[in-house]
Scaffold this motif. Structure first.
Motif, short mmCIF file in Angstrom:
data_model
loop_
_atom_site.label_atom_id
_atom_site.label_comp_id
_atom_site.label_asym_id
_atom_site.label_seq_id
_atom_site.Cartn_x
_atom_site.Cartn_y
_atom_site.Cartn_z
N VAL A 55 32.33 -19.99 -66.48
CA VAL A 55 32.38 -18.85 -67.40
C VAL A 55 31.89 -17.63 -66.65
O VAL A 55 30.85 -17.67 -65.97
CB VAL A 55 31.51 -19.11 -68.65
N VAL A 56 32.62 -16.54 -66.74
CA VAL A 56 32.25 -15.32 -66.02
C VAL A 56 31.75 -14.27 -67.01
O VAL A 56 32.11 -14.27 -68.21
CB VAL A 56 33.44 -14.77 -65.22
N ASP A 57 30.92 -13.36 -66.49
CA ASP A 57 30.41 -12.27 -67.32
C ASP A 57 31.38 -11.10 -67.30
O ASP A 57 32.49 -11.20 -66.76
CB ASP A 57 29.01 -11.86 -66.87
N LYS A 58 30.96 -9.99 -67.86
CA LYS A 58 31.86 -8.84 -67.97
C LYS A 58 32.23 -8.25 -66.62
O LYS A 58 33.22 -7.52 -66.49
CB LYS A 58 31.21 -7.76 -68.83
N ASP A 59 31.42 -8.56 -65.59
CA ASP A 59 31.73 -8.06 -64.24
C ASP A 59 32.58 -9.05 -63.44
O ASP A 59 32.86 -8.82 -62.26
CB ASP A 59 30.42 -7.80 -63.48
#
Length: 267
Positions: A222-226
């Motif tokens: 899962v990746v963050d907004k960046d």
């Protein structure tokens, strides 16, 4: 002499152990480079061996013709290439240079593949001595290629799942070998890896099969907004590799950049 189905490890140590007590000793060799890839008109190359241990090491060096038969590596004697010296002693901390020379008069057609095998020779055991420990006798093997100019591999891939495992078949229809590492199948749900290191070599005109011990796809992080992996977010569950088109990707260490779609079949 016919050396069939020898276990090959590129510049890594393997098998022969002399047992005596609890301690373990082993020679330590650093090799540069870890293989030779020579294009015509080159006929010779050099490999530096450094003994990083304090004690001297006695070595036997041989070179064999390398082919692949029924998906297995096969080594046979050759007179087309010689290595000098065939036997040497390297003192502790010293560096020695091996010369590999193609002496065959005929021109190279396509590619010729060889394996340079370096064996540590066991030291005599003194029956009067005690506490000699466990003596590791090292074997190293590295690839040597002589190639004509302007030749390339031509790889064709096939992937399938069977019995809870995943398989990747590689056919090399080209004239040059391919070194494959970090091969993986990439799906929208995640990835299925065939191993993060060296998967193996596929010589010219040969077919090799690589196996992954599972048909489960590791979920994508899962990746963050960046767009960076979020360590606080839990990844989803593993899923089975479905039939259909997926992306096949090669990793660092491969001699050829693979990034293409392949069909996966379920058997």
């Amino acid at each position: 002499m016919h050396w069939q189905r020898m276990a090959l490890f590129a510049a890594t140590a393997s098998a022969l152990v002399w047992m005596n007590a609890a301690a373990v000793e082993a020679a330590s060799l650093r090799m540069t480079p870890v293989g030779l890839d020579l294009s015509a008109p080159e006929k010779a190359g050099a490999i530096s061996l450094t003994n990083t241990a304090s004690e001297p090491v006695d070595l036997q060096v041989r070179i064999f013709k390398w082919s692949q038969v029924d998906g297995k590596d096969d080594l046979t004697d050759t007179r087309d290439v010689i290595v000098s010296p065939p036997v040497t002693t390297i003192k502790g901390g010293d560096t020695y240079t091996l010369r590999v020379v193609r002496v065959a008069n005929r021109p190279v057609v396509g590619e010729e593949a060889y394996r340079l095998v370096i064996d540590e020779l066991p030291k005599p055991i003194d029956p009067r001595a005690t506490g000699q420990g466990v003596r590791m006798v090292l074997r190293s093997s590295m690839p040597v290629f002589f190639t004509a100019k302007d030749i390339r591999p031509d790889l064709q891939f096939k992937a399938w799942t069977e019995g809870g495992k995943s398989y990747l078949q590689v056919v090399n229809a080209g004239q040059r070998h391919a070194k494959l590492a970090g091969m993986k199948l990439v799906t929208p749900q995640g990835e299925l890896s065939f191993g993060g290191g060296l998967n193996g070599y596929v010589l010219s005109g040969q077919t090799m099969k690589f196996e992954a011990p599972t048909d489960k796809v590791k979920p994508a992080p899962v990746v963050d907004k960046d767009g960076k992996p979020d360590p606080k977010a839990a990844a989803g569950p593993e899923t089975r590799l479905d039939s259909g088109m997926v992306q096949l990707v090669s990793g660092i260490g491969s001699s050829i950049d693979v990034k293409q779609m392949v069909a996966v079949e379920a058997k």
